[in-house]
Design an enzyme around this catalytic site. Structure first.
Site, PDB file in Angstrom:
ATOM      1  N   PRO A  20       0.813  -1.226   0.000  1.00 18.52           N
ATOM      2  CA  PRO A  20       0.000   0.000   0.000  1.00 18.52           C
ATOM      3  C   PRO A  20       0.840   1.267   0.000  1.00 18.52           C
ATOM      4  CG  PRO A  20      -0.100  -1.080   2.141  1.00 18.52           C
ATOM      5  CD  PRO A  20       0.591  -2.023   1.221  1.00 18.52           C
ATOM      6  N   ASP A  29      -9.734   0.024 -24.491  1.00 15.92           N
ATOM      7  CA  ASP A  29     -10.190  -0.028 -23.110  1.00 15.92           C
ATOM      8  C   ASP A  29     -10.039   1.316 -22.415  1.00 15.92           C
ATOM      9  OD1 ASP A  29     -10.952  -2.638 -23.124  1.00 15.92           O
ATOM     10  OD2 ASP A  29      -9.103  -3.413 -22.275  1.00 15.92           O
TER      11      ASP A  29
END
Length: 248
Positions: free
Chosen positions: A89, A169
């Site tokens: 993280p 995309d």
């Protein structure tokens, strides 16, 4: 592309690796994944991989030895050191651009942690980069590693059935993807936009570009700061803003 995944829970990857597009990519020999339980490289009979942190505090910290030894094992017969990625993280936010960068390599080593964290020497002297999939904390690095692998693998030629899919995309162009429609033309009174039925490819491309701009402006305007906009794009965005101002 070869992915070496260092994890304490290799069984977590079985469903992911044996389903859908990733499974077919394995069957075609386009990608290969090697699951390594780094507990096997612990230097004690109990295969301990974690210990209490120096200085006190809650939780347990992953020891450096098993991870260093596991990576050394993987690099024994490798001529060029691949990127060694720590899922964390605290890492660099994962983006489509980062996925495209990593997809240029033929070999990646991915470290999945657990417990309270890693011995800092893993960060300083073993890995080449840290990557985060978002500003939140999970119980381990396995799910982030799956996200990383899926995002990178679909960029490798031959993995997707339609090679243009990855190009169009969301985020591949810097914009969110335009709306998509399929049969039937009308459902419950909701109709497919006429331009998509016209067969006029230039008008369709213009519509798609403008709808991508509209969706990005509405949902992720921050992305527009890094997109190369044409004069036509800028005019369209000014019109959107003007219309929005009138509605307020």
């Amino acid at each position: 592309m070869n992915f070496d995944i260092l994890t304490l829970f290799p069984e977590m990857f079985q469903g992911f690796l044996n389903s859908s597009i990733i499974k077919r990519a394995h069957e075609k020999g386009i990608i290969e994944t090697n699951l390594i339980n780094f507990r096997e490289f612990a230097n004690n009979k109990h295969q301990t991989v974690d210990d209490a942190p120096y200085g006190g505090g809650g939780g347990m910290v992953l020891k450096p030895e098993p991870l260093f030894e596991a990576v050394d094992h993987l690099l024994q017969n490798v001529s060029e050191r691949p990127p060694i990625i720590l899922m964390s993280p605290q890492g660099e936010p994962f983006t489509q651009r980062k996925a495209e960068e990593l997809a240029r390599h033929s070999h990646l080593i991915v470290l999945c942690g657990h417990y309270e964290g890693y011995d800092e020497r893993v960060r300083q002297y073993l890995v080449t980069e840290e990557i985060s999939i978002g500003d939140y904390v999970l119980t381990g690095g396995e799910l982030p590693a799956m996200v990383l692998i899926d995002s990178i693998a679909r960029l490798i030629p031959g993995v997707l059935g339609n090679e243009t899919s990855a190009v169009s995309d969301s985020f591949s162009t810097g914009l969110l993807e335009y709306p998509q429609y399929t049969r039937p033309v009308e459902y419950r009174g909701y109709r497919v936009p006429d331009v998509l039925l016209s067969g006029h490819h230039k008008n369709i491309e213009k519509w798609r570009r403008q709808e991508s701009l509209r969706r990005t402006w509405m949902r992720r305007p921050d992305l527009l700061q890094s997109v190369d906009l044409t004069p036509e794009d800028i005019t369209f965005l000014k019109r959107l803003k003007s219309e929005a101002d009138k509605d307020q």
